[in-house]
Design a protein around this motif. Structure first.
Motif, mmCIF file in Angstrom:
data_model
loop_
_atom_site.group_PDB
_atom_site.id
_atom_site.type_symbol
_atom_site.label_atom_id
_atom_site.label_comp_id
_atom_site.label_asym_id
_atom_site.label_seq_id
_atom_site.Cartn_x
_atom_site.Cartn_y
_atom_site.Cartn_z
ATOM 1 N N SER A 2 3.841 -0.380 12.941
ATOM 2 C CA SER A 2 2.848 -0.383 11.863
ATOM 3 C C SER A 2 2.268 -1.783 11.733
ATOM 4 O O SER A 2 2.865 -2.652 11.106
ATOM 5 C CB SER A 2 3.505 0.063 10.551
ATOM 6 O OG SER A 2 4.049 1.349 10.712
ATOM 7 N N GLY A 55 11.610 4.986 3.977
ATOM 8 C CA GLY A 55 12.541 4.014 4.541
ATOM 9 C C GLY A 55 12.065 3.320 5.796
ATOM 10 O O GLY A 55 11.080 3.711 6.420
ATOM 11 N N PRO A 112 13.376 2.436 9.425
ATOM 12 C CA PRO A 112 14.450 2.759 10.376
ATOM 13 C C PRO A 112 15.205 1.528 10.882
ATOM 14 O O PRO A 112 16.407 1.589 11.127
ATOM 15 C CB PRO A 112 13.722 3.447 11.528
ATOM 16 C CG PRO A 112 12.414 3.882 10.982
ATOM 17 C CD PRO A 112 12.086 3.016 9.813
ATOM 18 N N GLU A 135 0.068 1.428 14.863
ATOM 19 C CA GLU A 135 -0.480 2.163 13.716
ATOM 20 C C GLU A 135 -1.283 1.185 12.850
ATOM 21 O O GLU A 135 -0.885 0.025 12.670
ATOM 22 C CB GLU A 135 0.649 2.737 12.854
ATOM 23 C CG GLU A 135 1.694 3.471 13.644
ATOM 24 C CD GLU A 135 1.621 4.966 13.492
ATOM 25 O OE1 GLU A 135 0.521 5.543 13.590
ATOM 26 O OE2 GLU A 135 2.673 5.546 13.281
ATOM 27 N N SER A 175 9.257 4.705 13.827
ATOM 28 C CA SER A 175 8.131 3.917 13.326
ATOM 29 C C SER A 175 8.688 2.736 12.530
ATOM 30 O O SER A 175 9.571 2.902 11.700
ATOM 31 C CB SER A 175 7.249 4.796 12.438
ATOM 32 O OG SER A 175 6.163 4.068 11.934
ATOM 33 N N THR A 176 8.160 1.557 12.801
ATOM 34 C CA THR A 176 8.724 0.358 12.159
ATOM 35 C C THR A 176 7.660 -0.619 11.692
ATOM 36 O O THR A 176 6.570 -0.692 12.256
ATOM 37 C CB THR A 176 9.685 -0.371 13.131
ATOM 38 O OG1 THR A 176 10.123 -1.592 12.522
ATOM 39 C CG2 THR A 176 9.017 -0.696 14.459
ATOM 40 N N ASN A 226 -4.137 6.605 2.226
ATOM 41 C CA ASN A 226 -4.006 7.583 1.134
ATOM 42 C C ASN A 226 -3.637 6.790 -0.111
ATOM 43 O O ASN A 226 -2.535 6.244 -0.160
ATOM 44 C CB ASN A 226 -2.847 8.544 1.399
ATOM 45 C CG ASN A 226 -3.088 9.386 2.618
ATOM 46 O OD1 ASN A 226 -4.098 10.055 2.719
ATOM 47 N ND2 ASN A 226 -2.161 9.339 3.560
ATOM 48 N N GLY A 242 9.067 8.972 7.437
ATOM 49 C CA GLY A 242 9.253 9.355 6.037
ATOM 50 C C GLY A 242 9.645 8.146 5.220
ATOM 51 O O GLY A 242 9.220 7.020 5.511
ATOM 52 N N PHE A 271 0.819 -1.217 0.000
ATOM 53 C CA PHE A 271 0.000 0.000 0.000
ATOM 54 C C PHE A 271 0.849 1.262 0.000
ATOM 55 O O PHE A 271 0.341 2.376 -0.017
ATOM 56 C CB PHE A 271 -0.896 0.003 1.256
ATOM 57 C CG PHE A 271 -0.095 -0.242 2.517
ATOM 58 C CD1 PHE A 271 0.491 0.823 3.179
ATOM 59 C CD2 PHE A 271 0.110 -1.531 3.001
ATOM 60 C CE1 PHE A 271 1.262 0.616 4.308
ATOM 61 C CE2 PHE A 271 0.879 -1.749 4.127
ATOM 62 C CZ PHE A 271 1.462 -0.669 4.779
ATOM 63 N N ASN A 313 -1.263 -2.609 10.867
ATOM 64 C CA ASN A 313 -1.984 -2.512 9.585
ATOM 65 C C ASN A 313 -2.876 -3.698 9.232
ATOM 66 O O ASN A 313 -3.424 -3.750 8.122
ATOM 67 C CB ASN A 313 -1.012 -2.268 8.415
ATOM 68 C CG ASN A 313 -0.259 -0.958 8.568
ATOM 69 O OD1 ASN A 313 -0.679 -0.088 9.321
ATOM 70 N ND2 ASN A 313 0.859 -0.817 7.890
HETATM 71 N N1 SAH Z 1 8.835 1.913 7.513
HETATM 72 C C1 SAH Z 1 8.268 2.559 8.668
HETATM 73 C C2 SAH Z 1 8.137 4.058 8.541
HETATM 74 C C3 SAH Z 1 7.623 4.626 7.247
HETATM 75 S S1 SAH Z 1 5.892 4.501 6.916
HETATM 76 C C4 SAH Z 1 6.958 1.921 9.020
HETATM 77 O O1 SAH Z 1 6.454 1.097 8.260
HETATM 78 O O2 SAH Z 1 6.403 2.212 10.082
HETATM 79 C C5 SAH Z 1 5.105 5.479 8.135
HETATM 80 C C6 SAH Z 1 3.627 5.112 8.331
HETATM 81 O O3 SAH Z 1 2.889 5.400 7.156
HETATM 82 C C7 SAH Z 1 3.442 3.622 8.612
HETATM 83 O O4 SAH Z 1 2.568 3.452 9.705
HETATM 84 C C8 SAH Z 1 2.795 3.123 7.331
HETATM 85 O O5 SAH Z 1 2.013 1.975 7.574
HETATM 86 C C9 SAH Z 1 1.997 4.328 6.887
HETATM 87 N N2 SAH Z 1 1.647 4.315 5.466
HETATM 88 C C10 SAH Z 1 2.378 3.798 4.456
HETATM 89 N N3 SAH Z 1 1.722 3.944 3.288
HETATM 90 C C11 SAH Z 1 0.548 4.580 3.570
HETATM 91 C C12 SAH Z 1 -0.549 5.030 2.778
HETATM 92 N N4 SAH Z 1 -0.560 4.873 1.473
HETATM 93 N N5 SAH Z 1 -1.563 5.643 3.416
HETATM 94 C C13 SAH Z 1 -1.537 5.850 4.740
HETATM 95 N N6 SAH Z 1 -0.530 5.462 5.532
HETATM 96 C C14 SAH Z 1 0.509 4.822 4.959
#
Ligand code: SAH
Length: 390
Positions: free
Chosen positions: A229, A169, A171, A272, A201-202, A318, A167, A128, A231
Motif C-alpha cells: 500500500s 489489521g 499482517p 496499491e 497486503s502491507t 471510500n 481486512g 484515511f 498511497n
Molecule cells: N494493513 C494492510 C491491509 C489492510 S488495508 C495494508 O495497509 O495494506 C487494505 C487496503 O485498503 C490497503 O491498500 C489500504 O491502503 C486500503 N484502504 C484503507 N483505507 C481505505 C479507504 N478508506 N478507501 C479505500 N481504500 C482504503
C-alpha cells in the motif's frame, strides 16, 4: 474402546496436517486417524469428527449487497477477548470482519475472493483508514484467521478461490500467525487453496518484507502474492497519510522491492494506491508516482509478451466516518489513471464493491467496536508477544 475415543477433542483449526498429526500423536492417536479427522473438518465441513472438534465464533452481523458481479457478503465474527485486563473495563469480546467479494475473471469465470482480518483493529494509524480509528486491540491467532475461511466456505457455503489479507489489521504486525494460517490454508489435505491465490497486503514494513523474502524461497511459497500500500507519490504526502513512512520511506521501499524482485519475479507484487481527491490525485502526483515506479517497468527477466513490467492498483478512496475528504469523481480517477498509463505504468482500477455496507476497502471497523480505542501506536512488542502466547 480405543484410546482415541477417550481423549479430549483436539482442534485442527489453523494447523497443517503435519502439525495436527504431531499433536494427535502425543495423545496416542495415529497419523491415519488424525488425517481422516482433519479432512472431515476441512473438506467435508464437519465441526466434529473424533478426535477433531472445532468451536466457531458466533456470526453477530451479516450484510449482503448486490453488486454487478453477484453478491458481496460481509460477516462479523465475535471472538472471546482473552485479556482479563480488558474484561475489567467491560471489554470481553472482539469483533472481526471478513468480506466475500465476487469477481468475474478475464475468461468470464466467476470467482470469489475472501478478504480476511489479521488483527482486531490496527496500530498503524493511517489517516484515511476506518480500522485505524479504533487502534489496536489484539492480534489474531492462526486459528482465528483460518476460522474466517471456514465460515465463508461452510457457513456461507461459498467456494473461495482467493484470499487477500486486506481486512482489519496489518499482517506484518502479526506475521508469525499470518504465515502459520497460510500454511494451513494451502495444505492439500485441508482448505487446499493455491499459494498463488493468497495475497498479503502491507503498509510496507521493510523488516517484514525481509522475512517475506526468506519465506518465498521456501518450497511451496514462491507464488505467494504481495501487495504494497503505497498511497502516495512522495514522502511528504505519504508521511502525512501513513505514519509508518517516517520509519521506512519511499526510497527504502523501492530498494526493498527491487531486492525482492531479484528473488522472485515482479509479477506477484502489486502496488496499491488509494486515490484521495486533493491529497494525492494531482497530475504532478501521477508523474512522481510513475517516476518512482520506473525501475520496475523494465524487467529484463520477463519473457517477451508475458505479464507486464509493473502493476499499479488504483483504489478510489471510500470516505471513512467523519472523513475530511470526499470520494474521487469518475473524471478524476480517469484523468489520474490515463496520465499514469501514458507514462507506461500498467494500471488497474479497483472500483468499489460494497460502498454502502461499509464492506469496502478500509471501511472495516464498526461504530460499536471503534469506541474501544485502547492501544497506542506501536508496531512491535505487545503484538508479537501476544501472537507467540497463542
Ligand atoms: N494493513 C494492510 C491491509 C489492510 S488495508 C495494508 O495497509 O495494506 C487494505 C487496503 O485498503 C490497503 O491498500 C489500504 O491502503 C486500503 N484502504 C484503507 N483505507 C481505505 C479507504 N478508506 N478507501 C479505500 N481504500 C482504503
Amino acid at each position: 474402546m480405543a484410546i482415541a475415543d477417550q481423549i479430549n477433542p483436539i482442534s485442527p483449526m489453523g494447523l497443517t496436517l503435519d502439525a495436527y498429526q504431531a499433536l494427535c500423536a502425543r495423545e496416542g492417536v495415529g497419523p491415519g486417524r488424525a488425517k481422516t479427522a482433519y479432512q472431515a473438518i476441512y473438506r467435508d465441513g464437519k465441526t466434529a469428527s473424533p478426535p477433531a472438534k472445532i468451536t466457531l465464533p458466533t456470526i453477530v452481523t451479516r450484510h449482503e449487497e448486490a453488486v454487478n458481479e453477484g453478491t458481496t457478503i460481509k460477516f462479523v465474527q465475535r471472538l472471546p477477548n482473552p485479556d482479563h485486563r480488558l474484561a475489567n473495563r467491560g471489554i470481553d469480546f472482539d469483533d472481526i470482519e471478513s468480506v466475500i467479494i465476487p469477481m468475474i475473471g478475464r475468461s468470464g469465470r466467476k470467482t470469489h475472493t475472501l478478504c480476511v482480518s489479521s488483527q482486531v483493529g490496527c496500530a498503524l494509524g493511517c489517516t484515511f483508514c476506518e480500522t485505524a480509528q479504533m487502534g489496536l486491540i489484539r492480534s489474531l491467532s492462526a486459528a482465528e484467521i483460518v476460522a474466517q475461511w471456514w465460515a465463508a466456505r461452510f457457513i456461507e457455503n461459498i467456494k473461495i478461490d482467493n484470499i487477500v489479507f486486506m481486512g482489519m489489521g496489518e499482517p506484518m504486525d502479526n506475521l508469525d500467525q499470518v504465515l502459520k494460517a497460510i500454511a494451513c490454508l494451502t495444505d492439500r489435505n485441508g482448505p487446499a487453496l493455491p499459494m498463488s491465490g493468497i495475497t498479503i497486503s502491507t503498509v510496507g514494513r521493510v523488516d517484514g518484507l525481509e522475512r517475506i523474502k526468506e519465506q518465498v524461497q521456501k518450497p511451496g511459497w514462491k507464488r505467494l502474492g504481495l501487495a504494497l500500500s503505497l498511497n502516495a507519490s512522495n514522502d511528504e504526502v505519504r508521511s502525512r497519510l501513513m505514519p509508518i513512512n517516517k520509519k521506512w520511506n519511499m526510497q527504502a521501499l523501492q530498494t526493498m522491492l527491487l531486492e525482492l524482485r531479484q528473488v522472485r519475479g515482479w509479477r506477484k507484487i502489486m502496488i496499491e494506491y488509494v486515490l484521495i481527491p486533493g491529497v494525492n490525485s494531482e497530475d504532478t502526483h501521477a508523474d512522481e508516482l510513475a517516476e518512482w515506479m520506473s525501475p520496475f517497468l523494465k524487467d529484463p527477466t520477463r519473457k517477451k509478451g508475458k505479464g507486464h513490467g509493473g502493476l499499479l492498483n488504483v483504489i478510489p478512496y471510500n470516505p471513512r466516518r467523519d472523513s475530511p475528504w470526499d470520494a474521487p469523481s469518475d473524471e478524476l480517477i480517469d484523468r489520474f489513471v490515463n496520465r499514469l498509463m501514458r507514462h507506461g505504468v500498467f494500471v488497474n482500477c479497483r472500483r468499489t464493491k460494497g460502498r454502502d455496507s461499509m464492506a469496502a476497502c478500509g471501511q472495516l471497523g464498526t461504530a460499536e467496536i471503534r469506541k474501544r480505542k485502547l492501544i497506542s501506536l506501536t508496531t512491535q512488542g505487545r503484538t508479537d508477544q501476544e501472537a507467540n502466547a497463542q
